[in-house]
Design an enzyme around this catalytic site. Structure first.
Site, mmCIF file in Angstrom:
data_model
loop_
_atom_site.group_PDB
_atom_site.id
_atom_site.type_symbol
_atom_site.label_atom_id
_atom_site.label_comp_id
_atom_site.label_asym_id
_atom_site.label_seq_id
_atom_site.Cartn_x
_atom_site.Cartn_y
_atom_site.Cartn_z
ATOM 1 N N ASP A 77 36.921 51.830 75.630
ATOM 2 C CA ASP A 77 37.626 51.659 76.902
ATOM 3 C C ASP A 77 38.463 50.395 76.836
ATOM 4 O OD1 ASP A 77 36.545 53.803 78.514
ATOM 5 O OD2 ASP A 77 34.659 52.712 78.461
ATOM 6 N N CYS A 98 32.872 51.543 84.011
ATOM 7 C CA CYS A 98 34.318 51.632 84.260
ATOM 8 C C CYS A 98 34.704 50.775 85.463
ATOM 9 C CB CYS A 98 34.724 53.085 84.507
ATOM 10 S SG CYS A 98 34.416 54.135 83.085
ATOM 11 N N CYS A 139 38.060 57.163 79.665
ATOM 12 C CA CYS A 139 37.672 58.460 80.189
ATOM 13 C C CYS A 139 38.205 58.656 81.611
ATOM 14 C CB CYS A 139 36.156 58.551 80.199
ATOM 15 S SG CYS A 139 35.434 57.263 81.207
ATOM 16 N N CYS A 192 35.942 49.853 71.169
ATOM 17 C CA CYS A 192 34.711 50.070 71.944
ATOM 18 C C CYS A 192 34.837 51.271 72.875
ATOM 19 C CB CYS A 192 34.360 48.831 72.746
ATOM 20 S SG CYS A 192 33.957 47.423 71.716
#
Ligand code: FES
Length: 277
Positions: free
Chosen positions: A37, A106, A62, A35
Site C-alpha cells: 500500500d 488503510c 486495495c 509493502c
C-alpha cells in the site's frame, strides 16, 4: 471475501479527488509499493484563512485504500490544518460506514499521509527515520507506530495490531515483540478510570485529593489564567480558594461544581467542595 459497506464500494468505484495538485502547498507520502500500500496526498492551503481548499491523492492499494483516501480528502477539505489534524483514522473509517477489521490499516495510512502533509507544510520533520526501531521487517513497521496506533485505537491484541498496521501479518517473527509492546503499554496505561480506593484513611484521602487537584484540575484552570488553592480539608469537606482569572468569575460556581464532581468520581461520593470565605 471482505464485507464492504455500500459507501466503501461507492468510494472505491467512484473515488473523489483522485490525482495530483501540480502546485500543491503540501505533500504527504506514506507506505511503500513493496509493502503493498502507498498513498501520496496533495494539499492546497489558503494562506489567509489557513484552510485546506483542495486535496487530491494518488494511491496504490486495495479497494479499502482507495476508498479511505477518497474519504480522507473529503473530510479535510474546508478545514484548517489544526482541525484537519483532529481527523482520526476512526473518522475515516466512520465516514465510509466502517471498514472490515482486517482493512483498518488503510484508514491508518490515510491519517499518516495527512500528518505527513501537514508536517511538510509546516516545515516540520516527523519523528521517522533510521533511528526508529523497526519491529516488523516484513511491513517496515516501527515500534513508535505500533505504540501510537495501539493507544489511539485502544488495541490490546497482536491480531488487532496486524489489522491496523499489517505488522505481524507476514512471517510472524515479530508477533512476540508486538505482544511485549502491548503488555508494556497497557500495564503502564490502564484504560478507563482509575479505580476508587475501597477504604481510605484520612491521610490517604487528603493526599489523594491534593494529588487530583494538582494533576487533574489545576492544569486546566491555569491554562485559562485561573487557579485553585486548597485551604483546608476536614473529613469530606474540602475548602478551596479560587485564584487568578477564577476570582470573581461568573462561572465560579460551575468551576467549584466541576472540582467537586471530579473528587466525587475519583475519591468519594461524600466529598463536598466549598469556597473558603
Ligand atoms: S517480521 Fe513482522 S510479520 Fe514478518
Amino acid at each position: 471475501m471482505w464485507e464492504y459497506t455500500e459507501k466503501v464500494k461507492n468510494a472505491f468505484l467512484h473515488p473523489k479527488n483522485v490525482g495530483e495538485i501540480a502546485d500543491a502547498d503540501a505533500v504527504g507520502e506514506v507506505g511503500s509499493i513493496i509493502c503493498g500500500d502507498a498513498l501520496k496526498l496533495f494539499l492546497k492551503v489558503d494562506k489567509e484563512s489557513g484552510k485546506i481548499i483542495d486535496a487530491k491523492f494518488q494511491t496504490f492499494g486495495c479497494a479499502s485504500a482507495i476508498a479511505s483516501s477518497s474519504a480522507l480528502t473529503e473530510l479535510v477539505k474546508g478545514k484548517t490544518l489544526d482541525e484537519a489534524l483532529q481527523v482520526s483514522n476512526q473518522d475515516i473509517a466512520g465516514f465510509l460506514g466502517g471498514l472490515p477489521e482486517q482493512k483498518m490499516h488503510c484508514s491508518v495510512m490515510g491519517k499518516e499521509a495527512l500528518e505527513a502533509a501537514i508536517a511538510n507544510y509546516r516545515g516540520e520533520t516527523l519523528p521517522a527515520g533510521p533511528q526508529e526501531k523497526v519491529i516488523c521487517k516484513c511491513f517496515d513497521v516501527t515500534e513508535d507506530k505500533i505504540r501510537k496506533v495501539a493507544t489511539e485505537n485502544h488495541l490490546t491484541t497482536v491480531d488487532e495490531i496486524t489489522n491496523f498496521t499489517k505488522a505481524g501479518g507476514g512471517c510472524g517473527e515479530c508477533r512476540l515483540d508486538i505482544e511485549a509492546i502491548l503488555s508494556d503499554i497497557w500495564s503502564l496505561k490502564l484504560p478507563g478510570k482509575p479505580p476508587k480506593p475501597k477504604k481510605l484513611t484520612n491521610l490517604h484521602k487528603i493526599a489523594l485529593i491534593q494529588d487530583i487537584i494538582e494533576s487533574e484540575i489545576r492544569p486546566g484552570l491555569q491554562a485559562d489564567n485561573g487557579d485553585v488553592e486548597i485551604i483546608d480539608i476536614e473529613g469530606n469537606k474540602v475548602m478551596v480558594a479560587l485564584r487568578g482569572m477564577c476570582t470573581g468569575c461568573l462561572m465560579a460556581d460551575v468551576t467549584i461544581k466541576g472540582i467537586q464532581d471530579k473528587l466525587r468520581e475519583l475519591v468519594s461520593e461524600e466529598i463536598s467542595v466549598e469556597v473558603y470565605q
